[in-house]
Enzyme design. Structure first.
Site, PDB file in Angstrom:
ATOM      1  CG  HIS A  22      32.057  44.199  36.113  1.00 39.91           C
ATOM      2  ND1 HIS A  22      32.384  44.373  37.433  1.00 39.91           N
ATOM      3  CD2 HIS A  22      31.940  42.843  35.933  1.00 39.91           C
ATOM      4  CE1 HIS A  22      32.441  43.194  38.027  1.00 39.91           C
ATOM      5  NE2 HIS A  22      32.179  42.247  37.146  1.00 39.91           N
ATOM      6  CB  SER A  64      33.710  39.838  38.655  1.00 40.27           C
ATOM      7  OG  SER A  64      32.307  39.812  38.514  1.00 40.27           O
ATOM      8  CD  GLU A 120      32.478  47.707  39.042  1.00 42.89           C
ATOM      9  OE1 GLU A 120      32.283  46.809  38.195  1.00 42.89           O
ATOM     10  OE2 GLU A 120      33.502  47.755  39.741  1.00 42.89           O
TER      11      GLU A 120
END
Length: 529
Positions: free
Chosen positions: A430, A185, A314
């Protein structure tokens, strides 16, 4: 000194032996300062070298996390004095590959502690592991587009940590000529920043990017000073004088700064998941970290071997705390979905771009709870997938060094998003790949892998590929029928070869081709007159 002591540039450190959750043990040195505390007059400043100490410093405890708003408890946690790193190694002798972990958290939260990222699985493979902290949010990324406060202090903290590693890691049995940086990330976007920044040249040799690149819309902010002015006004200083703002903000307790930071985003920012204090062009700095636009730097390509990838869903992340009002707003005014990076060259095309996106994901359906699957794909592609695939395309044009692409598709019912954030839909969200690489002490009971389960095999395979890449620059130097049955080939000029990491590993080509085509069409719309 003997025992578990090492001598780094600043003085002696005493480590501890840590029991591993997977049997055996390793040596850890925690809470090592890699820069002077960024407090007082050093608040907002570039990091300064760490101060030396006398005697033997106890390195048994981790340093505090950087002060931040904790999303799970909704409280402010951490401290301003937070520039510390942790080292884990199996032996102080020898010269082993080094892996430096940069944590995620949208540049506003997160930390490198073993509560989330304990390296137990990685330590089985004989590497040296380092995790680092960096200033977050307003303290790491406030900028006034002026040399007094040019921005990117948090990224410069990371550079200071990488310099410390380069100088000292040989004392821990690490090879300073074989360093891999990796992150997820915002940590992954940070890795990409280091790949293009002049300040990070020569500090590492390979890189792994998990769900984040500098082409993602949430990763960079235009150098506007209005945000800083808004913050200063919230804290009782209505002025545009740069020196006055900096002096005033240095007198405010850190806790109040973070509380004020939470009030800065507009309702639109919240829908777009854009936080006000992010990396930016800092060309007014004496030593710019990011002297030019991110895209210009990304186009030049990456000149070290990289692994880069994303997860299949995601956008599940965007369901966290989602309310019906947000869906209504998006449905009525779909232009709010269009991120600035898509139309930067020609903002007048916003409505055409919005209808192209809407048509692709929703066809003629409304944006409601019934179309959440489409919402997830739309946001996931806009905020993550498009940028990753574009970065890979730039690499295809300049294949100086190998680029290994992956797509993570394994849906674990015990995943972070399902358990912590109660996300109701299926898919690999995610950050769902992280528990396969790290032992998460904080949620150890939730992420127990049964022996011989798909989860355990997948974890073993990922750990082997990630560490083999750190050792050799190739994630599958050998294949074996049981653990890693396929060769992971790098992308070529004509094919985006990739590894699908799902219930099993499979070698494929050209993932999400229709998504790439959508964003190519958008690019054509924006360029048209």
């Amino acid at each position: 000194m003997g025992g578990l002591t090492v001598n780094v540039k600043q003085g002696w450190l005493r480590g501890t032996r840590e029991k591993s959750s997977v049997g055996g043990s390793y040596i850890s040195f925690n809470g090592i300062p890699f820069a002077a505390p960024p407090v007082g007059n050093l608040r907002f400043a570039d990091p300064r070298p760490p101060l030396p100490w006398t005697g033997v410093r106890d390195a048994s405890k981790e340093g505090p996390k950087c002060i931040q708003f904790d999303l799970i408890t909704s409280t402010i946690v951490g401290e301003e004095d937070c520039l510390y790193l942790n080292v884990a190694t199996t032996s102080l002798q020898g010269s082993r590959p080094v892996m430096v972990w940069i944590h995620g958290g949208a540049f506003i939260f997160g930390d490198g502690s073993s509560a989330m990222y304990s390296p137990d699985y990685l330590m089985k493979t004989d590497i040296v592991f380092v995790s680092i902290q960096y200033r977050l949010g307003v303290l790491g990324f406030l900028q006034l587009d002026h040399e007094v406060m040019p921005g990117n202090a948090g990224l410069k903290d990371q550079v200071a940590a990488l310099k410390w590693v380069k100088e000292n890691i040989s004392q821990f049995g690490g090879d300073s000529n074989n360093i891999t940086i990796f992150g997820e990330s915002a940590g992954s976007a940070s890795v990409h920043y280091h790949l293009v920044s002049p300040l990070s040249k020569g500090l590492f040799h390979k890189a792994i990017m998990q769900s984040g690149v500098i082409l993602n819309p949430w990763v960079i902010t235009p150098p506007t000073v209005e945000t800083a002015h808004r913050l200063a006004a919230l804290l009782g200083k209505e002025t545009t004088d740069v020196h006055e703002i900096v002096e005033h903000l240095r007198t405010i307790p850190a806790l109040q700064l973070i509380q004020a930071e939470l009030q800065v985003p507009t309702p639109e920012d919240k829908i777009r998941f854009l936080f006000p204090f992010r990396p930016s062009i800092d060309d007014k700095s004496e030593q710019p970290f990011l002297p030019k636009n991110a895209k210009e730097l990304a186009v030049k390509g990456i000149d070290v071997p990289v692994i880069i990838g994303y997860n299949s869903h995601e956008g599940l992340f965007f369901l966290m705390g989602l309310v019906d009002e947000t869906l209504e707003t998006v449905d009525k005014n779909f232009e709010v979905v269009v991120t600035e990076n898509l139309i930067a060259e020609n903002p007048s095309k916003i409505s055409e771009v919005a209808s192209e996106i809407r048509n692709f994901y929703f066809k003629d359906k409304s944006v409601t709870r019934e179309t959440l699957d489409d919402y997830v794909q739309c946001y996931g592609d806009l905020y993550f997938v498009n940028g990753v695939l574009k970065t890979v395309e730039y690499q295809q044009k300049k294949p100086k060094t190998p680029t290994y692409l992956y797509k993570f598709t394994r849906e674990n019912p015990q995943s972070m998003s399902k358990l912590l954030f109660k996300v109701p839909l299926k898919g690999a969200a995610h950050a769902d790949e992280l528990p396969y690489l790290f032992h998460t002490k904080l949620y150890a009971d939730l992420f127990k892998f049964e022996p011989n389960s798909i989860e355990q095999k997948l974890s073993d395979a990922m750990v082997k590929m990630w560490t083999d890449f750190a050792k050799t620059g190739n994630p599958t130097p050998q294949t074996d029928n049981d653990l890693i049955p396929v060769k992971w080939s790098p992308v070529t000029r004509t094919s985006k070869n990739y590894l699908e990491i799902g219930d099993e590993l499979s070698a494929r080509a050209n993932p999400d081709e229709e998504v790439s085509q959508l964003f190519n069409r958008i690019s054509d719309i924006v360029k048209s007159q």
